[in-house]
Design a protein around this motif. Structure first.
Motif, mmCIF file in Angstrom:
data_model
loop_
_atom_site.group_PDB
_atom_site.id
_atom_site.type_symbol
_atom_site.label_atom_id
_atom_site.label_comp_id
_atom_site.label_asym_id
_atom_site.label_seq_id
_atom_site.Cartn_x
_atom_site.Cartn_y
_atom_site.Cartn_z
ATOM 1 N N TRP A 48 0.890 -1.135 0.164
ATOM 2 C CA TRP A 48 0.326 0.112 -0.142
ATOM 3 C C TRP A 48 0.638 1.401 0.210
ATOM 4 O O TRP A 48 0.631 2.120 -0.676
ATOM 5 C CB TRP A 48 -0.967 -0.139 1.267
ATOM 6 C CG TRP A 48 -1.937 1.067 1.223
ATOM 7 C CD1 TRP A 48 -2.950 1.179 0.431
ATOM 8 C CD2 TRP A 48 -1.659 2.438 1.748
ATOM 9 N NE1 TRP A 48 -3.657 2.682 0.791
ATOM 10 C CE2 TRP A 48 -2.835 3.228 1.548
ATOM 11 C CE3 TRP A 48 -0.664 2.958 2.676
ATOM 12 C CZ2 TRP A 48 -3.125 4.529 1.947
ATOM 13 C CZ3 TRP A 48 -0.826 4.157 3.128
ATOM 14 C CH2 TRP A 48 -1.919 4.932 2.668
ATOM 15 N N ASN A 66 -6.621 4.548 -7.562
ATOM 16 C CA ASN A 66 -7.201 5.372 -6.338
ATOM 17 C C ASN A 66 -8.113 4.507 -5.643
ATOM 18 O O ASN A 66 -8.267 4.263 -4.320
ATOM 19 C CB ASN A 66 -7.918 6.689 -6.980
ATOM 20 C CG ASN A 66 -6.652 7.558 -7.228
ATOM 21 O OD1 ASN A 66 -5.621 7.563 -7.059
ATOM 22 N ND2 ASN A 66 -6.976 8.434 -8.095
ATOM 23 N N VAL A 67 -8.877 3.723 -6.151
ATOM 24 C CA VAL A 67 -9.962 2.796 -5.675
ATOM 25 C C VAL A 67 -9.115 1.841 -4.736
ATOM 26 O O VAL A 67 -9.549 1.565 -3.761
ATOM 27 C CB VAL A 67 -10.833 2.337 -6.929
ATOM 28 C CG1 VAL A 67 -11.730 1.155 -6.177
ATOM 29 C CG2 VAL A 67 -11.619 3.352 -7.440
ATOM 30 N N LEU A 69 -6.141 1.941 -3.373
ATOM 31 C CA LEU A 69 -5.543 2.683 -2.336
ATOM 32 C C LEU A 69 -6.650 2.664 -1.156
ATOM 33 O O LEU A 69 -6.203 2.772 0.053
ATOM 34 C CB LEU A 69 -5.024 3.864 -2.574
ATOM 35 C CG LEU A 69 -3.740 4.077 -3.468
ATOM 36 C CD1 LEU A 69 -3.322 5.070 -3.923
ATOM 37 C CD2 LEU A 69 -2.628 3.279 -2.437
ATOM 38 N N ILE A 70 -7.966 3.170 -1.629
ATOM 39 C CA ILE A 70 -8.792 3.358 -0.507
ATOM 40 C C ILE A 70 -9.251 2.256 0.061
ATOM 41 O O ILE A 70 -9.577 2.061 1.433
ATOM 42 C CB ILE A 70 -9.979 4.350 -1.277
ATOM 43 C CG1 ILE A 70 -9.546 5.611 -1.640
ATOM 44 C CG2 ILE A 70 -11.239 4.339 -0.212
ATOM 45 C CD1 ILE A 70 -10.751 6.320 -2.600
ATOM 46 N N ILE A 71 -9.665 1.187 -0.752
ATOM 47 C CA ILE A 71 -10.211 -0.127 -0.090
ATOM 48 C C ILE A 71 -8.974 -0.759 0.557
ATOM 49 O O ILE A 71 -9.260 -1.188 1.855
ATOM 50 C CB ILE A 71 -10.527 -1.203 -1.348
ATOM 51 C CG1 ILE A 71 -11.716 -0.806 -2.120
ATOM 52 C CG2 ILE A 71 -10.782 -2.498 -0.749
ATOM 53 C CD1 ILE A 71 -11.997 -1.388 -3.325
ATOM 54 N N GLY A 73 -6.339 0.694 1.981
ATOM 55 C CA GLY A 73 -6.160 1.334 3.276
ATOM 56 C C GLY A 73 -7.377 1.201 4.410
ATOM 57 O O GLY A 73 -7.051 1.310 5.309
ATOM 58 N N LEU A 74 -8.527 1.278 4.156
ATOM 59 C CA LEU A 74 -9.561 1.069 4.911
ATOM 60 C C LEU A 74 -9.370 -0.404 5.592
ATOM 61 O O LEU A 74 -9.568 -0.609 6.833
ATOM 62 C CB LEU A 74 -10.978 0.992 4.252
ATOM 63 C CG LEU A 74 -11.489 2.504 3.949
ATOM 64 C CD1 LEU A 74 -12.619 2.502 2.945
ATOM 65 C CD2 LEU A 74 -11.537 3.298 5.086
#
Length: 194
Positions: A48, A66-67, A69-71, A73-74
């Motif tokens: 990540w 970006n998607v 990274l968000i998933i 990261g969460l």
């Protein structure tokens, strides 16, 4: 394509963490399983960070990255703040009436939880984690255990403040028929509801 594989790995890791409680019921958590989960968390974290730096260099122009990274990261944040899952299955059906701990060494401990539905769990952790479940009945300050493999027949609750963390003792007794003697073990009580 790489982002989809990474999202799939992150979601598989997330589901494994969420259902860790049910794995624990069947086999107990071994040291190797915990090592594998810690390694998977570390690898996901490192990937990540690498992908975040790469996305920052390109000013976050790629939507799929970006998607991802968000998933991921969460998933990493949820695991960091709730390492044993978002749902507390221990208190799913009933609340703790008594929680007591016994520390035999730096790495070994035993935790006893009495529930308000007359069920108990006893968790042993010493290089691996195993659980024992059964039922109990309470008469005054005495707790009688049923369905137990440790063969502790009963325990007596002594209510006295030991420190800010410990509010009493639970002394458990078992009768050894071969030697005609009584064996005892002491637990320190951390939570007690009347």
């Amino acid at each position: 394509m790489k982002q989809k594989i990474l999202i799939g790995c992150a979601l598989a890791f997330f589901l494994a963490i969420q259902f860790l409680y049910f794995w624990e019921l069947r086999r107990g958590i071994s040291f190797s399983l915990m090592f594998f989960m810690l390694t998977a968390f570390s690898v996901l974290g490192a990937v990540w960070i690498y992908k975040f730096v790469k996305a920052a260099r390109h000013n976050f122009r790629h939507r799929n990255r970006n998607v991802m990274l968000i998933i991921v990261g969460l998933v990493l944040l949820a695991t960091l703040f709730k390492p044993f899952g978002l749902i507390d299955y221990e208190n799913w059906n009933s609340c703790d009436v008594l929680v007591a701990v016994e520390k035999s060494s730096e790495t070994c401990s035993r935790t006893l939880r009495l529930k308000d539905n007359n069920a108990y769990t006893q968790m042993f952790s010493c290089f691996s984690i195993s659980k024992e479940r059964g039922t109990y009945t309470k008469n005054g300050d005495t707790v009688f255990f049923k369905n137990h493999s440790e063969k502790y027949d009963y325990g007596i609750i002594f209510r006295h403040k030991i420190s800010a963390k410990y509010i009493g003792r639970l002394i458990m007794h078992r009768y050894k028929e071969a030697h005609h003697e009584i064996d005892t073990v002491g637990f320190l009580i951390t939570k007690l509801k009347v």
